[in-house]
Write a protein that holds these residues in place. Structure first.
Motif, short mmCIF file in Angstrom:
data_model
loop_
_atom_site.label_atom_id
_atom_site.label_comp_id
_atom_site.label_asym_id
_atom_site.label_seq_id
_atom_site.Cartn_x
_atom_site.Cartn_y
_atom_site.Cartn_z
N LEU A 288 -0.46 -7.06 -13.60
CA LEU A 288 -1.23 -8.18 -12.91
C LEU A 288 -2.74 -8.06 -13.40
O LEU A 288 -3.32 -9.25 -13.70
N LEU A 289 -3.42 -7.03 -13.03
CA LEU A 289 -4.86 -6.70 -13.45
C LEU A 289 -5.05 -7.09 -14.90
O LEU A 289 -6.05 -7.91 -15.22
N ALA A 290 -4.27 -6.51 -15.81
CA ALA A 290 -4.16 -6.66 -17.14
C ALA A 290 -4.26 -8.35 -17.46
O ALA A 290 -5.10 -8.81 -18.36
N ARG A 291 -3.24 -8.96 -16.81
CA ARG A 291 -3.08 -10.48 -17.19
C ARG A 291 -4.49 -11.07 -16.66
O ARG A 291 -5.05 -12.12 -17.23
N GLU A 292 -5.03 -10.86 -15.28
CA GLU A 292 -6.12 -11.39 -14.83
C GLU A 292 -7.43 -11.04 -15.95
O GLU A 292 -8.37 -11.74 -15.91
N ALA A 293 -7.44 -9.64 -16.27
CA ALA A 293 -8.62 -9.33 -17.20
C ALA A 293 -8.74 -10.33 -18.37
O ALA A 293 -9.96 -10.37 -18.98
N MET B 161 0.85 -1.37 -0.01
CA MET B 161 -0.02 0.04 -0.04
C MET B 161 0.82 1.24 -0.05
O MET B 161 0.53 1.99 -0.77
N TYR B 162 1.95 1.25 0.89
CA TYR B 162 2.96 2.41 0.73
C TYR B 162 3.35 2.77 -0.36
O TYR B 162 3.78 3.93 -1.08
N ALA B 163 4.01 1.41 -1.15
CA ALA B 163 4.52 1.87 -2.31
C ALA B 163 3.74 2.18 -3.35
O ALA B 163 4.18 3.06 -4.25
N ILE B 164 2.51 1.78 -3.33
CA ILE B 164 1.55 2.36 -4.25
C ILE B 164 1.20 3.77 -3.95
O ILE B 164 1.31 4.70 -5.03
N LYS B 165 1.07 4.25 -2.81
CA LYS B 165 0.78 5.54 -2.34
C LYS B 165 2.07 6.45 -2.83
O LYS B 165 1.96 7.61 -3.11
N ALA B 166 3.37 6.02 -2.99
CA ALA B 166 4.37 6.66 -2.97
C ALA B 166 4.86 6.43 -4.26
O ALA B 166 6.02 7.18 -4.93
N VAL C 26 10.61 -3.74 -8.56
CA VAL C 26 9.86 -3.19 -9.81
C VAL C 26 8.94 -2.11 -9.12
O VAL C 26 8.48 -2.00 -8.06
N ASN C 27 8.19 -1.27 -10.10
CA ASN C 27 7.61 -0.27 -9.53
C ASN C 27 6.21 -0.79 -9.13
O ASN C 27 5.57 -1.81 -9.70
N ALA C 28 5.55 -0.42 -7.98
CA ALA C 28 4.53 -1.01 -7.56
C ALA C 28 3.07 -0.98 -8.24
O ALA C 28 2.42 -1.95 -8.54
N ILE C 29 2.88 0.24 -8.81
CA ILE C 29 1.83 0.63 -9.59
C ILE C 29 1.74 -0.24 -10.97
O ILE C 29 0.85 -0.78 -11.52
N ASP C 30 2.87 -0.31 -11.68
CA ASP C 30 3.15 -0.89 -12.77
C ASP C 30 3.20 -2.46 -12.59
O ASP C 30 2.28 -3.25 -13.23
N ALA C 31 3.57 -3.16 -11.41
CA ALA C 31 3.27 -4.50 -11.01
C ALA C 31 1.75 -4.77 -10.93
O ALA C 31 1.29 -5.61 -11.45
N ILE C 32 1.20 -3.93 -10.18
CA ILE C 32 -0.36 -4.31 -9.86
C ILE C 32 -1.17 -4.13 -11.16
O ILE C 32 -2.09 -4.90 -11.32
N THR C 33 -0.81 -3.19 -12.04
CA THR C 33 -1.60 -2.96 -13.20
C THR C 33 -1.32 -3.98 -14.28
O THR C 33 -2.00 -4.40 -14.85
#
Length: 99
Positions: free
Chosen positions: A31-36, A1-6, A22-29
């Motif tokens: 992952l979301l793109a793969r799941e989509a 959460m903190y890595a995303i906020k920062a 790795v950049n947190a936002i890039d990693a999470i998005t």
């Protein structure tokens, strides 16, 4: 959460199984793109026809170039085809209590 906020880094394993940062936002998005691609139900909420609305931080932005994590997340989602446009229609005029 903190890595995303920062908009900062998090540890992750690369294809060779080695730990890298790795950049947190890039990693999470990513992952979301793969799941989509796997979960058709997500297509109701994401896609090129979707307008994304970033939620303001708990305090007004101090400068035009100040970090706005939800706007950065929206940009990353669009880069991955999970959104078509960003509409920053909400603006914080005074601080609110942090969640």
């Amino acid at each position: 959460m903190y890595a995303i906020k920062a908009d900062g880094p998090i540890p992750a394993k690369n294809a060779q199984g080695e730990w890298i940062m790795v950049n947190a936002i890039d990693a999470i998005t990513n992952l979301l793109a793969r799941e989509a691609q796997k979960q058709a139900v997500l297509n109701k909420y994401f896609g090129a026809d979707v307008t994304l609305i970033p939620i303001p931080r708990s305090t007004p932005l101090a400068a035009k170039d100040a970090l706005w994590p939800t706007h950065r997340i929206c940009r990353a989602l669009i880069e991955r085809g999970l959104g078509g446009d960003i509409a920053p229609v909400l603006e914080r005029h005074r601080p609110v209590q942090k969640s």
